[in-house]
Design an enzyme around this catalytic site. Structure first.
Site, PDB file in Angstrom:
ATOM      1  N   THR A  34       0.832  -1.200   0.000  1.00 19.70           N
ATOM      2  CA  THR A  34       0.000   0.000   0.000  1.00 19.70           C
ATOM      3  C   THR A  34       0.873   1.260   0.000  1.00 19.70           C
ATOM      4  O   THR A  34       0.406   2.331  -0.345  1.00 19.70           O
ATOM      5  CB  THR A  34      -0.911   0.041   1.247  1.00 19.70           C
ATOM      6  OG1 THR A  34      -0.109  -0.259   2.391  1.00 19.70           O
ATOM      7  CG2 THR A  34      -2.041  -0.963   1.144  1.00 19.70           C
ATOM      8  N   ASP A  35       2.168   1.121   0.374  1.00 23.55           N
ATOM      9  CA  ASP A  35       2.959   2.348   0.594  1.00 23.55           C
ATOM     10  C   ASP A  35       3.224   3.113  -0.708  1.00 23.55           C
ATOM     11  O   ASP A  35       3.232   4.327  -0.694  1.00 23.55           O
ATOM     12  CB  ASP A  35       4.248   2.075   1.385  1.00 23.55           C
ATOM     13  CG  ASP A  35       5.219   1.153   0.690  1.00 23.55           C
ATOM     14  OD1 ASP A  35       4.824   0.479  -0.292  1.00 23.55           O
ATOM     15  OD2 ASP A  35       6.384   1.096   1.111  1.00 23.55           O
ATOM     16  N   GLY A 121      18.194  -9.798   5.305  1.00 24.21           N
ATOM     17  CA  GLY A 121      17.593 -10.337   4.094  1.00 24.21           C
ATOM     18  C   GLY A 121      16.376 -11.208   4.352  1.00 24.21           C
ATOM     19  O   GLY A 121      15.965 -11.983   3.490  1.00 24.21           O
ATOM     20  N   GLY A 123      13.399  -9.949   5.228  1.00 24.58           N
ATOM     21  CA  GLY A 123      12.207  -9.104   5.131  1.00 24.58           C
ATOM     22  C   GLY A 123      11.877  -8.429   6.459  1.00 24.58           C
ATOM     23  O   GLY A 123      10.768  -7.963   6.667  1.00 24.58           O
ATOM     24  N   SER A 125      13.800  -5.935   7.701  1.00 26.33           N
ATOM     25  CA  SER A 125      14.349  -4.574   7.632  1.00 26.33           C
ATOM     26  C   SER A 125      15.624  -4.341   8.422  1.00 26.33           C
ATOM     27  O   SER A 125      15.771  -3.338   9.116  1.00 26.33           O
ATOM     28  CB  SER A 125      13.306  -3.545   8.063  1.00 26.33           C
ATOM     29  OG  SER A 125      12.508  -3.248   6.980  1.00 26.33           O
ATOM     30  N   SER A 126      16.567  -5.252   8.263  1.00 28.21           N
ATOM     31  CA  SER A 126      17.882  -4.995   8.848  1.00 28.21           C
ATOM     32  C   SER A 126      18.510  -3.764   8.196  1.00 28.21           C
ATOM     33  O   SER A 126      19.276  -3.044   8.838  1.00 28.21           O
ATOM     34  CB  SER A 126      18.791  -6.205   8.682  1.00 28.21           C
ATOM     35  OG  SER A 126      19.134  -6.413   7.330  1.00 28.21           O
ATOM     36  N   SER A 127      18.183  -3.514   6.928  1.00 28.25           N
ATOM     37  CA  SER A 127      18.773  -2.348   6.245  1.00 28.25           C
ATOM     38  C   SER A 127      18.277  -1.049   6.885  1.00 28.25           C
ATOM     39  O   SER A 127      19.071  -0.137   7.137  1.00 28.25           O
ATOM     40  CB  SER A 127      18.472  -2.364   4.742  1.00 28.25           C
ATOM     41  OG  SER A 127      17.090  -2.337   4.485  1.00 28.25           O
ATOM     42  N   ASP A 171       9.675   1.177   6.434  1.00 31.88           N
ATOM     43  CA  ASP A 171      10.664   0.465   7.251  1.00 31.88           C
ATOM     44  C   ASP A 171      11.437   1.411   8.159  1.00 31.88           C
ATOM     45  O   ASP A 171      11.614   1.158   9.350  1.00 31.88           O
ATOM     46  CB  ASP A 171      11.652  -0.287   6.350  1.00 31.88           C
ATOM     47  CG  ASP A 171      10.950  -1.282   5.453  1.00 31.88           C
ATOM     48  OD1 ASP A 171       9.750  -1.550   5.681  1.00 31.88           O
ATOM     49  OD2 ASP A 171      11.595  -1.790   4.519  1.00 31.88           O
ATOM     50  N   TYR A 223       8.512  -6.407  -8.058  1.00 33.66           N
ATOM     51  CA  TYR A 223       8.225  -5.136  -7.375  1.00 33.66           C
ATOM     52  C   TYR A 223       8.025  -4.037  -8.417  1.00 33.66           C
ATOM     53  O   TYR A 223       7.042  -3.290  -8.383  1.00 33.66           O
ATOM     54  CB  TYR A 223       9.388  -4.780  -6.438  1.00 33.66           C
ATOM     55  CG  TYR A 223       9.201  -3.489  -5.679  1.00 33.66           C
ATOM     56  CD1 TYR A 223       8.585  -3.478  -4.430  1.00 33.66           C
ATOM     57  CD2 TYR A 223       9.636  -2.282  -6.209  1.00 33.66           C
ATOM     58  CE1 TYR A 223       8.413  -2.294  -3.727  1.00 33.66           C
ATOM     59  CE2 TYR A 223       9.464  -1.091  -5.517  1.00 33.66           C
ATOM     60  CZ  TYR A 223       8.859  -1.104  -4.274  1.00 33.66           C
ATOM     61  OH  TYR A 223       8.691   0.073  -3.580  1.00 33.66           O
TER      62      TYR A 223
HETATM   63  P1  ADP Z   1      16.371  -6.620   4.929  1.00 33.00           P
HETATM   64  O1  ADP Z   1      16.333  -5.147   5.115  1.00 33.00           O
HETATM   65  O2  ADP Z   1      15.023  -7.197   4.685  1.00 33.00           O
HETATM   66  O3  ADP Z   1      17.080  -7.350   6.031  1.00 33.00           O
HETATM   67  P2  ADP Z   1      17.973  -5.876   2.678  1.00 33.00           P
HETATM   68  O4  ADP Z   1      18.458  -6.624   1.492  1.00 33.00           O
HETATM   69  O5  ADP Z   1      17.149  -4.667   2.450  1.00 33.00           O
HETATM   70  O6  ADP Z   1      17.202  -6.924   3.606  1.00 33.00           O
HETATM   71  O7  ADP Z   1      19.199  -5.408   3.558  1.00 33.00           O
HETATM   72  C1  ADP Z   1      20.191  -6.339   3.946  1.00 33.00           C
HETATM   73  C2  ADP Z   1      21.553  -5.711   3.755  1.00 33.00           C
HETATM   74  O8  ADP Z   1      21.761  -4.672   4.714  1.00 33.00           O
HETATM   75  C3  ADP Z   1      22.691  -6.696   4.000  1.00 33.00           C
HETATM   76  O9  ADP Z   1      22.983  -7.429   2.834  1.00 33.00           O
HETATM   77  C4  ADP Z   1      23.816  -5.757   4.390  1.00 33.00           C
HETATM   78  O10 ADP Z   1      24.406  -5.162   3.238  1.00 33.00           O
HETATM   79  C5  ADP Z   1      23.103  -4.655   5.153  1.00 33.00           C
HETATM   80  N1  ADP Z   1      23.102  -4.946   6.596  1.00 33.00           N
HETATM   81  C6  ADP Z   1      22.027  -5.117   7.387  1.00 33.00           C
HETATM   82  N2  ADP Z   1      22.396  -5.352   8.679  1.00 33.00           N
HETATM   83  C7  ADP Z   1      23.754  -5.321   8.693  1.00 33.00           C
HETATM   84  C8  ADP Z   1      24.743  -5.491   9.715  1.00 33.00           C
HETATM   85  N3  ADP Z   1      24.417  -5.754  10.989  1.00 33.00           N
HETATM   86  N4  ADP Z   1      26.035  -5.389   9.346  1.00 33.00           N
HETATM   87  C9  ADP Z   1      26.382  -5.135   8.079  1.00 33.00           C
HETATM   88  N5  ADP Z   1      25.507  -4.971   7.085  1.00 33.00           N
HETATM   89  C10 ADP Z   1      24.208  -5.057   7.366  1.00 33.00           C
HETATM   90 MG    MG Z   2      15.668  -3.746   3.622  1.00 31.39          MG
END
Ligand code: ADP
Ligand code: MG
Length: 394
Positions: A34-35, A121, A123, A125-127, A171, A223
């Site tokens: 929806t975003d 990776g 989903g 939102s580690s990014s 996110d 997407y």
């Molecule tokens: P998601 O956000 O769903 O986890 P993304 O593909 O958007 O997946 O983001 C993952 C990317 O973010 C990783 O491949 C890496 O490049 C970066 N990243 C996330 N967390 C870390 C971390 N703790 N240390 C280094 N890079 C990270």
């Molecule tokens: Mg991400």
């Protein structure tokens, strides 16, 4: 955790950090795709966080290290940062420093060490967690006085422009603005936000996050196709965005479209946006959405069927699910879950399963067994309570 981070920082850079900050990953309760249609979303912060130990520098040098990836310290010069100037994980924090400087904020360098418990990776939102923790640390250390939503916008800009990922603002906003015990109702058109009570424990419930640990390749292209399809449908219907098609006008709108795929996209977006409002009304009855109504009791159980219908819409109309995500939902519901759906972009990644507290173990076991029986890799399953957004820890 903070102590370990601080001593790792000291080993890398030879002195204690100026401070330690954290930012969480997130799951979206409802409001998928929806975003980019100006609609609403309802994410909550996970207890999993990305920590950053950071010291301020005045000499234009940015040093970056993550304990979660192989490799030594990356050393960059802040005035040389530009979109496309560097890849890999360091692009996320470097992009944030670029976005801050590009917006006129005097960030003159930093030493940064990262450690995270957010699965990457998946989903979750580690990014965004990585971006937001960097933004918050810079905000504090350079006295920028930015609001959490501003840190989210700058982080999104870093990901869109510097890293080159066309994500929405959900996110980063979730990571920056969520509060403990709540989901965040975010309107992606006017960026207004409201904390919606989500007291799982108080209502005897749990939310299981199931990371399928698969990521099917079609994701990126799908997407782009869907985004373009939604924009084309909005043009054909003469609205600014699909969020402007009210549910009462859905049938009329569908009749105006010849293309069967566009019709399905529109049906998903319009019904999904309505589901966000429905869930908010159940969680927070008597809130501004329904003026005049006496405050009632928040009904988390009641959202179960709405989540499940939302999954069917993503699977059948928007076509972004996959066998593993469908299996989480099917096996979870068969084992007695209150509701279940994929969450995030789909084609792998994670699903959420709402369960009675007493059923937590048995539902998790059933999903794991169903994966084994289907020959899939074992999923990673954990319960998630709605947690705090980004903050300073030390
Ligand atoms: P998601 O956000 O769903 O986890 P993304 O593909 O958007 O997946 O983001 C993952 C990317 O973010 C990783 O491949 C890496 O490049 C970066 N990243 C996330 N967390 C870390 C971390 N703790 N240390 C280094 N890079 C990270
Ligand atoms: Mg991400």
């Amino acid at each position: 955790m903070t102590d370990r981070l601080t001593s790792a920082f000291r080993e890398l850079y030879g002195a204690a950090p100026d401070g330690v900050w954290s930012a969480p990953g997130r799951v979206n309760l409802i409001g998928e795709y929806t975003d980019f249609n100006d609609g609403s979303v309802l994410p909550l912060a996970l207890p999993h966080t990305t920590l950053a130990a950071v010291s301020r520098r005045e000499d234009g040098v940015l040093r970056l290290h993550s304990g979660d990836v192989e490799g030594s310290v990356a050393e960059l010069r802040v005035e040389e940062l530009a979109p496309g100037s560097g890849g890999g994980w360091a692009a996320y924090p470097a992009g944030v420093v670029w976005a801050l400087r590009d917006a006129g904020h005097p960030v003159t360098g930093a030493d940064i060490h990262i450690a995270s418990t957010v699965p990457t990776g998946a989903g979750l939102s580690s990014s965004a967690a990585l971006e937001v923790v960097t933004a918050l640390a810079c905000d504090d250390l350079f006295g920028l006085g930015l609001r959490p939503w501003q840190l989210a916008r700058l982080s999104q800009r870093a990901e869109n422009v510097f890293v080159g990922v066309p994500c929405g603002v959900m996110d980063q906003t979730a990571s920056a603005c969520c509060t403990e015990g709540h989901a965040l109702h975010l309107d992606t058109r006017d960026l207004s936000q409201r904390q919606v009570p989500f007291d799982l424990v108080g209502q005897g419930l749990r939310l299981l996050v199931v990371d399928t640990r698969v990521k099917h390749e079609l994701g990126d292209g799908a997407y782009a196709t869907r985004r373009a399809g939604c924009e084309e449908a909005a043009r054909a219907l003469g609205v600014q965005a699909l969020r402007d098609v009210v549910p009462e006008r859905l049938d009329e709108a569908l009749a105006e479209l010849d293309d069967v795929t566009l019709r399905r996209y529109v049906r998903h977006v319009v019904t999904e946006n309505a589901r966000v409002e429905e869930v908010v009304a159940l969680l927070d009855p008597g809130a501004p959405a329904s003026p005049g109504k006496a405050p009632g009791r928040s009904d988390i159980r009641g959202i179960g069927p709405v989540l499940t219908v939302g999954h069917a819409s993503l699977r059948d109309d928007f076509e972004v699910s996959c066998a593993e995500l469908d299996l989480v939902v099917e096996s979870g519901l068969a084992a007695g879950a209150v509701g279940a759906r994929m969450t995030g972009g789909g084609f792998g990644g994670s699903a959420i399963v709402l369960v009675e507290e007493a059923d937590t173990e048995s539902v998790a076991k059933s999903v794991t067994e169903a994966f084994a029986a289907a020959g899939h890799r074992a999923p990673r399953i954990f319960p998630a309570l709605p947690s705090a957004g980004a903050k300073r820890l030390a």
